[in-house]
Design a protein around this motif. Structure first.
Motif, short mmCIF file in Angstrom:
data_model
loop_
_atom_site.label_atom_id
_atom_site.label_comp_id
_atom_site.label_asym_id
_atom_site.label_seq_id
_atom_site.Cartn_x
_atom_site.Cartn_y
_atom_site.Cartn_z
N SER A 43 0.84 -1.20 -0.07
CA SER A 43 -0.03 0.03 -0.04
C SER A 43 0.77 1.17 -0.13
O SER A 43 0.26 2.38 -0.31
CB SER A 43 -0.90 0.05 1.27
OG SER A 43 -0.17 0.29 2.35
N GLN A 44 2.11 1.13 0.32
CA GLN A 44 3.04 2.20 0.41
C GLN A 44 4.08 2.16 -0.84
O GLN A 44 5.07 3.13 -0.79
CB GLN A 44 3.90 2.29 1.84
CG GLN A 44 2.91 2.52 2.91
CD GLN A 44 2.23 3.66 2.82
OE1 GLN A 44 2.79 4.80 2.79
NE2 GLN A 44 0.99 3.90 3.43
N SER A 47 0.91 5.79 -5.23
CA SER A 47 -0.17 6.41 -4.87
C SER A 47 -1.31 6.02 -5.68
O SER A 47 -2.59 5.92 -5.12
CB SER A 47 -0.05 8.09 -5.14
OG SER A 47 0.18 8.19 -6.48
N THR A 68 7.98 5.55 8.29
CA THR A 68 6.70 5.95 8.69
C THR A 68 6.46 5.41 10.41
O THR A 68 5.82 5.92 10.90
CB THR A 68 5.90 5.25 7.86
OG1 THR A 68 5.94 3.84 7.78
CG2 THR A 68 5.90 5.82 6.50
N ASP A 78 9.15 0.55 9.50
CA ASP A 78 8.35 0.45 8.27
C ASP A 78 8.59 1.65 7.35
O ASP A 78 8.80 2.61 8.06
CB ASP A 78 6.65 0.74 8.83
CG ASP A 78 6.28 -0.54 9.53
OD1 ASP A 78 6.72 -1.71 9.11
OD2 ASP A 78 5.49 -0.47 10.52
N SER A 80 8.04 3.88 3.57
CA SER A 80 7.01 4.42 2.42
C SER A 80 7.82 5.01 1.11
O SER A 80 8.77 5.72 1.44
CB SER A 80 6.16 5.20 2.86
OG SER A 80 5.20 5.86 1.80
N ARG A 82 5.73 5.86 -1.51
CA ARG A 82 4.68 6.56 -2.11
C ARG A 82 4.79 8.00 -1.50
O ARG A 82 3.85 9.01 -2.05
CB ARG A 82 3.21 5.94 -2.18
CG ARG A 82 2.65 5.82 -0.74
CD ARG A 82 1.45 5.19 -0.48
NE ARG A 82 0.20 5.84 -1.08
CZ ARG A 82 -0.60 6.77 -0.39
NH1 ARG A 82 -0.45 6.64 0.98
NH2 ARG A 82 -1.58 7.31 -1.19
N GLN A 83 5.08 8.16 -0.03
CA GLN A 83 5.17 9.42 0.47
C GLN A 83 6.47 10.14 0.04
O GLN A 83 6.70 11.46 0.74
CB GLN A 83 5.13 9.09 1.90
CG GLN A 83 3.89 8.49 2.39
CD GLN A 83 3.76 8.37 3.94
OE1 GLN A 83 4.00 9.45 4.64
NE2 GLN A 83 3.05 7.40 4.42
#
Length: 256
Positions: A43-44, A47, A68, A78, A80, A82-83
């Motif tokens: 999910s990360q 987008s 994150t 964890d 990410s 996408r961020q």
């Protein structure tokens, strides 16, 4: 064995190499933390919707990720993808390469001073890291004459000469696409004043330039000493246009 201090902080941007890909995510080696692993959940990754994670990642790929969450008790980090914005990615890669180059310079100077790599690190690398948070920042402080740490004989002079040659400050550039429309009775004059105001925001560190593409589209080019300052300048431009458009009959959009 890794110590608890060998963890990144939440919100930190780090370099990671994809080690193992699974249907629900990927394990990545955090290069700056003694090979500690981070987990990138599917999910990360992006987008958008990810149907097949292997369409976005491959084993051995190096990426910039954002931390994150950190659970030291479970030794879990964890991360990410996408961020991470393009500006964040470029800024991190730039600092990573600068640090890599700075540490190499310590070895080179140590060789000239007949020091082993281990001794070179103890005498110069570690002190610079301790005072300034990174070896690159320490070398910049040395070049600027603001370093407080007293280095052993020979180090400051030799390092200073090489730093001036090898680590000259670089400029970075980012570009945003601006759409600006005026519904004022004298719209041409209003647009001219607004665009002129953007370029007048230039200062000693950052230069602003507006390029005309064809009404109502423009490029806003920002050149600065680092990406952080350039991004701050673009944010100021956005705030300036928002305030101006409230007073005038105009509208705008600014896409980074």
């Amino acid at each position: 064995m890794l110590e608890q201090s060998d963890f990144p902080e939440p919100g930190e941007y780090v370099i990671a190499t994809v080690k193992k890909i699974m249907p629900y995510g990927a394990f990545c080696v955090l290069e700056e933390y003694a090979g500690r692993d981070g987990f990138l959940h599917i999910s990360q990754v992006s987008s958008g919707w990810v149907r097949n994670i292997r369409e976005h990642l491959r084993e051995g790929q190096r990426v910039v990720v954002k931390v994150t969450n950190v659970d030291k008790d479970k030794s879990q980090v964890d991360i990410s993808l996408r961020q991470v914005s393009e500006a964040d990615r470029k800024r991190k890669l730039e600092s990573f390469q600068a640090e890599k180059k700075a540490r190499k310079l310590i070895e080179v100077v140590g060789g000239r001073l007949k020091k082993t790599p281990a001794l070179s690190w103890r005498e110069a690398g570690a002190p610079l890291l301790e005072e300034c948070g990174s070896v690159a920042a320490g070398l910049e402080a040395l070049a600027a004459g603001s370093l407080k740490t007293q280095l052993p004989p020979g180090w400051a002079e030799t390092l200073g000469d090489i730093v001036k040659q090898e680590m000259a400050p670089k400029r970075v550039e980012i570009r945003a696409r601006l759409s600006l429309k005026s519904f004022d009775s004298d719209g041409v004059l209003a647009l001219r004043e607004l665009l002129s105001g953007i370029e007048k925001a230039s200062d000693a560190k950052t230069q602003m330039k507006v390029l005309y593409l064809g009404a109502p589209n423009y490029y806003v080019d920002v050149e600065s000493d680092d990406y952080k300052n350039a991004e701050k300048k673009l944010t100021k431009v956005e705030e300036y246009l928002e305030a101006a458009c409230k007073k005038r009959k105009c509208e705008f959009s600014l896409e980074r």
